[in-house]
Design a protein around this motif. Structure first.
Motif, PDB file in Angstrom:
ATOM      1  N   ILE A   1      -6.239   3.453   0.251  1.00  0.00           N
ATOM      2  CA  ILE A   1      -5.939   2.111   0.736  1.00  0.00           C
ATOM      3  C   ILE A   1      -6.755   1.080  -0.033  1.00  0.00           C
ATOM      4  CG2 ILE A   1      -5.964   0.589   2.747  1.00  0.00           C
ATOM      5  CD1 ILE A   1      -5.739   3.141   4.486  1.00  0.00           C
ATOM      6  N   GLU A   2      -8.030   1.375  -0.267  1.00  0.00           N
ATOM      7  CA  GLU A   2      -8.894   0.442  -0.985  1.00  0.00           C
ATOM      8  C   GLU A   2      -8.370   0.167  -2.396  1.00  0.00           C
ATOM      9  OE1 GLU A   2     -13.623  -0.127  -2.182  1.00  0.00           O
ATOM     10  OE2 GLU A   2     -12.912   1.780  -1.370  1.00  0.00           O
ATOM     11  N   ARG A   3      -7.936   1.203  -3.102  1.00  0.00           N
ATOM     12  CA  ARG A   3      -7.393   1.003  -4.448  1.00  0.00           C
ATOM     13  C   ARG A   3      -6.158   0.104  -4.414  1.00  0.00           C
ATOM     14  NH1 ARG A   3      -8.710   6.530  -5.197  1.00  0.00           N
ATOM     15  NH2 ARG A   3      -6.572   7.150  -4.672  1.00  0.00           N
ATOM     16  N   ALA A   4      -5.308   0.295  -3.420  1.00  0.00           N
ATOM     17  CA  ALA A   4      -4.086  -0.515  -3.328  1.00  0.00           C
ATOM     18  C   ALA A   4      -4.402  -1.970  -2.994  1.00  0.00           C
ATOM     19  CB  ALA A   4      -3.146   0.077  -2.279  1.00  0.00           C
ATOM     20  N   PHE A   5      -5.475  -2.232  -2.237  1.00  0.00           N
ATOM     21  CA  PHE A   5      -5.883  -3.608  -1.955  1.00  0.00           C
ATOM     22  C   PHE A   5      -6.031  -4.409  -3.250  1.00  0.00           C
ATOM     23  CE2 PHE A   5      -8.233  -2.979   2.382  1.00  0.00           C
ATOM     24  CZ  PHE A   5      -7.026  -3.064   3.049  1.00  0.00           C
TER      25      PHE A   5
ATOM     26  N   ILE B   1       0.840  -1.208   0.000  1.00  0.00           N
ATOM     27  CA  ILE B   1       0.000   0.000   0.000  1.00  0.00           C
ATOM     28  C   ILE B   1       0.867   1.248   0.000  1.00  0.00           C
ATOM     29  CG2 ILE B   1      -1.684   1.322   1.338  1.00  0.00           C
ATOM     30  CD1 ILE B   1      -2.684  -1.452   2.407  1.00  0.00           C
ATOM     31  N   LEU B   2       1.865   1.269   0.867  1.00  0.00           N
ATOM     32  CA  LEU B   2       2.732   2.445   0.949  1.00  0.00           C
ATOM     33  C   LEU B   2       3.502   2.654  -0.360  1.00  0.00           C
ATOM     34  CD1 LEU B   2       4.073   1.882   4.565  1.00  0.00           C
ATOM     35  CD2 LEU B   2       2.526   3.698   3.834  1.00  0.00           C
ATOM     36  N   THR B   3       3.949   1.556  -0.963  1.00  0.00           N
ATOM     37  CA  THR B   3       4.665   1.661  -2.237  1.00  0.00           C
ATOM     38  C   THR B   3       3.745   2.177  -3.333  1.00  0.00           C
ATOM     39  OG1 THR B   3       6.127  -0.170  -1.596  1.00  0.00           O
ATOM     40  CG2 THR B   3       6.025   0.372  -3.929  1.00  0.00           C
ATOM     41  N   GLU B   4       2.498   1.703  -3.346  1.00  0.00           N
ATOM     42  CA  GLU B   4       1.537   2.132  -4.360  1.00  0.00           C
ATOM     43  C   GLU B   4       1.264   3.637  -4.299  1.00  0.00           C
ATOM     44  OE1 GLU B   4      -0.621   0.132  -6.853  1.00  0.00           O
ATOM     45  OE2 GLU B   4       1.438  -0.590  -6.660  1.00  0.00           O
ATOM     46  N   VAL B   5       1.315   4.218  -3.111  1.00  0.00           N
ATOM     47  CA  VAL B   5       1.042   5.657  -2.982  1.00  0.00           C
ATOM     48  C   VAL B   5       2.310   6.486  -3.069  1.00  0.00           C
ATOM     49  CG1 VAL B   5      -1.016   5.200  -1.621  1.00  0.00           C
ATOM     50  CG2 VAL B   5       1.141   5.675  -0.442  1.00  0.00           C
ATOM     51  N   GLY B   6       3.448   5.834  -3.349  1.00  0.00           N
ATOM     52  CA  GLY B   6       4.693   6.563  -3.550  1.00  0.00           C
ATOM     53  C   GLY B   6       5.440   6.919  -2.282  1.00  0.00           C
ATOM     54  N   ARG B   7       5.105   6.263  -1.176  1.00  0.00           N
ATOM     55  CA  ARG B   7       5.796   6.527   0.082  1.00  0.00           C
ATOM     56  C   ARG B   7       7.068   5.683   0.129  1.00  0.00           C
ATOM     57  NH1 ARG B   7       3.085   7.965   5.101  1.00  0.00           N
ATOM     58  NH2 ARG B   7       4.701   8.548   6.592  1.00  0.00           N
TER      59      ARG B   7
ATOM     60  N   ASP C   1      20.435  -5.360   7.238  1.00  0.00           N
ATOM     61  CA  ASP C   1      20.773  -5.225   5.822  1.00  0.00           C
ATOM     62  C   ASP C   1      19.972  -4.117   5.142  1.00  0.00           C
ATOM     63  OD1 ASP C   1      22.698  -7.224   5.716  1.00  0.00           O
ATOM     64  OD2 ASP C   1      21.219  -8.793   5.383  1.00  0.00           O
ATOM     65  N   LEU C   2      19.081  -3.469   5.880  1.00  0.00           N
ATOM     66  CA  LEU C   2      18.301  -2.370   5.310  1.00  0.00           C
ATOM     67  C   LEU C   2      19.204  -1.210   4.915  1.00  0.00           C
ATOM     68  CD1 LEU C   2      15.318  -2.332   7.825  1.00  0.00           C
ATOM     69  CD2 LEU C   2      15.136  -2.796   5.376  1.00  0.00           C
ATOM     70  N   ASP C   3      18.734  -0.427   3.947  1.00  0.00           N
ATOM     71  CA  ASP C   3      19.427   0.803   3.591  1.00  0.00           C
ATOM     72  C   ASP C   3      19.118   1.878   4.630  1.00  0.00           C
ATOM     73  OD1 ASP C   3      20.304  -0.388   1.200  1.00  0.00           O
ATOM     74  OD2 ASP C   3      18.428   0.141   0.192  1.00  0.00           O
ATOM     75  N   PRO C   4      20.041   2.785   4.911  1.00  0.00           N
ATOM     76  CA  PRO C   4      19.709   3.904   5.793  1.00  0.00           C
ATOM     77  C   PRO C   4      18.490   4.637   5.248  1.00  0.00           C
ATOM     78  CG  PRO C   4      22.070   3.811   5.414  1.00  0.00           C
ATOM     79  CD  PRO C   4      21.456   2.796   4.488  1.00  0.00           C
ATOM     80  N   PRO C   5      17.557   4.996   6.095  1.00  0.00           N
ATOM     81  CA  PRO C   5      16.287   5.549   5.610  1.00  0.00           C
ATOM     82  C   PRO C   5      16.434   6.957   5.046  1.00  0.00           C
ATOM     83  CG  PRO C   5      16.390   5.693   7.987  1.00  0.00           C
ATOM     84  CD  PRO C   5      17.605   4.908   7.563  1.00  0.00           C
ATOM     85  N   VAL C   6      15.487   7.293   4.161  1.00  0.00           N
ATOM     86  CA  VAL C   6      15.419   8.644   3.598  1.00  0.00           C
ATOM     87  C   VAL C   6      14.286   9.400   4.274  1.00  0.00           C
ATOM     88  CG1 VAL C   6      16.370   7.868   1.395  1.00  0.00           C
ATOM     89  CG2 VAL C   6      13.886   7.926   1.720  1.00  0.00           C
ATOM     90  N   ASP C   7      14.169  10.653   3.922  1.00  0.00           N
ATOM     91  CA  ASP C   7      13.148  11.536   4.487  1.00  0.00           C
ATOM     92  C   ASP C   7      11.748  10.921   4.334  1.00  0.00           C
ATOM     93  OD1 ASP C   7      11.570  13.686   5.276  1.00  0.00           O
ATOM     94  OD2 ASP C   7      12.790  15.162   4.220  1.00  0.00           O
ATOM     95  N   GLY C   8      11.036  10.757   5.439  1.00  0.00           N
ATOM     96  CA  GLY C   8       9.660  10.287   5.400  1.00  0.00           C
ATOM     97  C   GLY C   8       9.482   8.805   5.165  1.00  0.00           C
ATOM     98  N   GLU C   9      10.539   8.033   5.192  1.00  0.00           N
ATOM     99  CA  GLU C   9      10.440   6.602   4.879  1.00  0.00           C
ATOM    100  C   GLU C   9       9.769   5.826   6.009  1.00  0.00           C
ATOM    101  OE1 GLU C   9      13.009   3.303   2.568  1.00  0.00           O
ATOM    102  OE2 GLU C   9      14.138   4.798   3.676  1.00  0.00           O
ATOM    103  N   VAL C  10       9.120   4.725   5.628  1.00  0.00           N
ATOM    104  CA  VAL C  10       8.531   3.791   6.588  1.00  0.00           C
ATOM    105  C   VAL C  10       9.219   2.441   6.420  1.00  0.00           C
ATOM    106  CG1 VAL C  10       6.445   2.613   7.368  1.00  0.00           C
ATOM    107  CG2 VAL C  10       6.304   4.974   6.529  1.00  0.00           C
ATOM    108  N   VAL C  11       9.707   1.882   7.506  1.00  0.00           N
ATOM    109  CA  VAL C  11      10.276   0.533   7.518  1.00  0.00           C
ATOM    110  C   VAL C  11       9.247  -0.392   8.145  1.00  0.00           C
ATOM    111  CG1 VAL C  11      12.038  -0.940   8.534  1.00  0.00           C
ATOM    112  CG2 VAL C  11      12.684   1.258   7.552  1.00  0.00           C
ATOM    113  N   VAL C  12       8.885  -1.441   7.414  1.00  0.00           N
ATOM    114  CA  VAL C  12       7.917  -2.427   7.900  1.00  0.00           C
ATOM    115  C   VAL C  12       8.667  -3.696   8.271  1.00  0.00           C
ATOM    116  CG1 VAL C  12       5.812  -3.714   7.388  1.00  0.00           C
ATOM    117  CG2 VAL C  12       6.178  -1.461   6.346  1.00  0.00           C
TER     118      VAL C  12
END
Length: 463
Positions: free
Chosen positions: A320-324, A141-147, A161-172
């Motif tokens: 969210i519904e569209r991304a589902f 969902i987050l990827t679909e909205v460009g987050r 092994d994650l990349d250092p985060p960028v501005d506004g990033e979400v790690v799941v």
């Protein structure tokens, strides 16, 4: 990579050199620590030594006299069913015990975040069933909205092994009880508890210890928002512990068993419709029946958890519904792998316990059920009679004993090839040949993925 902070120039022992152990070793070295490794497997030690890391055994408390911390890989039991000798020696020497999850939370935030407009956030998902699908769905969902978003933990990459985060990033992060039970730091911004059913009881010394391992994700770090499945007593207890009152919206309760009411924030699914209620009023509704990647009530629970998480991150219901609808689902989890002559073939090899299998069985009708394997503690009694099952085809080394415990017609097949062949021979248009083992895979396979791939390979012979 996330370099480990706070252990510069300290010697750190790493026990277990699988994916997470070797990743932790590299991240410790990148942060200036001095990792000293051990694994009983000589091939694993050779891989670490090829990268320049020192390996030596840890047998007694004296071996830990110059060690600042012991990092234990999640696959290594440390207390139950019997104390691990290396961990016991570290504790005798007064050395703190941790894992890669604890190192991640200790090291994730840096001074570079002062330059960001929006600080990165961490969403951590735990529970017995649905963790992987929920985590992947949130990421989708987050990827679909460009987050900006990364997925790791028990799914995808190791946390370090994650990349250092960028501005506004979400790690799941998907986190198992093996990962939450030892982590010294657990500070997610959003924590999700999907559900609880008996699993890994030998590892945790019983159901209470298993729940306690899950509960640490919420109790240790105090997330800003908690999404809690309340269809089991433990979930209701957890939600009650975390909230300050009925109207406390820091806790979002989710359910697929009942309509949730009250002045707080709730998300529930009934008869295929997801509903969001806040302050006693409905604020949104989503028809899940037409979402192909989320069949059945167990996936509707996953949808509720992902929806609530994304709402707490500021996304609108329609987004969210569209991304589902573009979510394809995960391999080995209610995965449609073929269809021929009106017969569908579904791979749910991830249904490694009774609760997960029951949920998979409830998602379909007219089922030719392939099941069996290494039976887990608690037995099969909770499955009861399953009206949707036309016949079971039992695999595994103990297939005959497994079949006797089922309350449906069952045929002992032992192998996947025989089970699929027999199910295909007897299937009629409208039937579903479903692999939902209700058991671990280790009697015949290395893991549930290999079992699912064997099923798909056999199905491919007929479709």
């Amino acid at each position: 990579m996330i370099p480990v902070r706070g252990l510069q120039s300290h010697k750190v022992a790493v026990l277990g050199l699988g994916r997470s152990g070797l990743s932790a070793t590299r991240a410790l070295a990148a942060g200036g620590a001095v990792p000293i490794c051990w694994d009983d497997n000589p091939d694993a030690r050779a891989r670490a030594e090829d990268e320049g890391f020192v390996c030596r055994p840890f047998k007694t408390a004296r071996d830990f006299e110059d060690i600042a911390r012991l990092i234990v890989s999640p696959g290594i039991p440390h207390l139950y069913p019997a104390p691990n000798l290396v961990v016991a020696a570290a504790l005798e020497a007064g050395v703190p015990v941790d894992n890669d999850i604890g190192l991640f939370f200790q090291s994730f935030a840096t001074n570079d975040w002062n330059k960001f407009d929006v600080a990165p956030r961490v969403v951590a998902v735990t529970g017995s069933n649905g963790k992987s699908t929920t985590s992947a769905l949130i990421h989708h969902i987050l990827t679909e909205v460009g987050r900006p978003c990364q997925l790791a933990g028990n799914i995808g990459r190791g946390v370090l092994d994650l990349d250092p985060p960028v501005d506004g990033e979400v790690v799941v992060l998907e986190l198992s009880s093996y990962q939450t039970e030892l982590a010294r730091s657990l500070t997610p911004d959003v924590a999700v508890f999907t559900n609880l059913s008996p699993d890994h009881l030998d590892r945790h010394g019983g159901m209470g210890g298993y729940f306690a391992a899950k509960r640490r994700l919420f109790a240790e770090g105090g997330p800003d928002r908690a999404i809690v499945g309340v269809d089991e007593p433990e979930g209701r207890y957890l939600a009650g512990q975390l909230c300050e009152g009925r109207a406390d919206e820091r806790v979002i309760r989710i359910s697929v068993a009942e309509k949730l009411t009250g002045p707080g924030w709730q998300v529930f699914a009934r008869k295929g419709f997801l509903s969001e209620y806040r302050k006693g009023k409905q604020t949104a509704s989503v028809d899940l029946r037409a979402v192909p990647g989320l069949p059945g009530s167990h996936n509707h629970q996953n949808a509720c958890a992902a929806y609530a998480t994304c709402r707490s991150l500021g996304l609108a219901p329609k987004v969210i519904e569209r991304a589902f609808h573009s979510f394809a689902g995960l391999p080995h989890r209610s995965q449609l792998v073929g269809e021929k002559d009106g017969v569908r073939f579904v791979n749910d090899s991830k249904a490694t316990n009774v609760d997960a299998a029951a949920k998979a069985l409830s998602a379909f009708e007219n089922i030719r059920w392939i099941c069996g394997g290494l039976e887990k503690e608690g037995g099969l009694a909770e499955l009861g009679a399953v009206a949707s099952v036309r016949k079971a085809y039992v695999i595994g080394r103990e297939a005959a004993g497994f079949a006797l415990k089922l309350s449906v017609e069952a045929e002992v097949c032992t192998t996947m090839a025989q089970a699929v062949a027999q199910a295909v021979a007897e299937a009629e248009p409208g039937d579903v040949v479903l692999l939902a083992p209700a058991a671990a895979s280790f009697d015949q396979y290395d893991n549930f993925e290999q079992r699912g791939e064997d099923f798909m390979a056999e199905v491919a012979r007929y479709v």
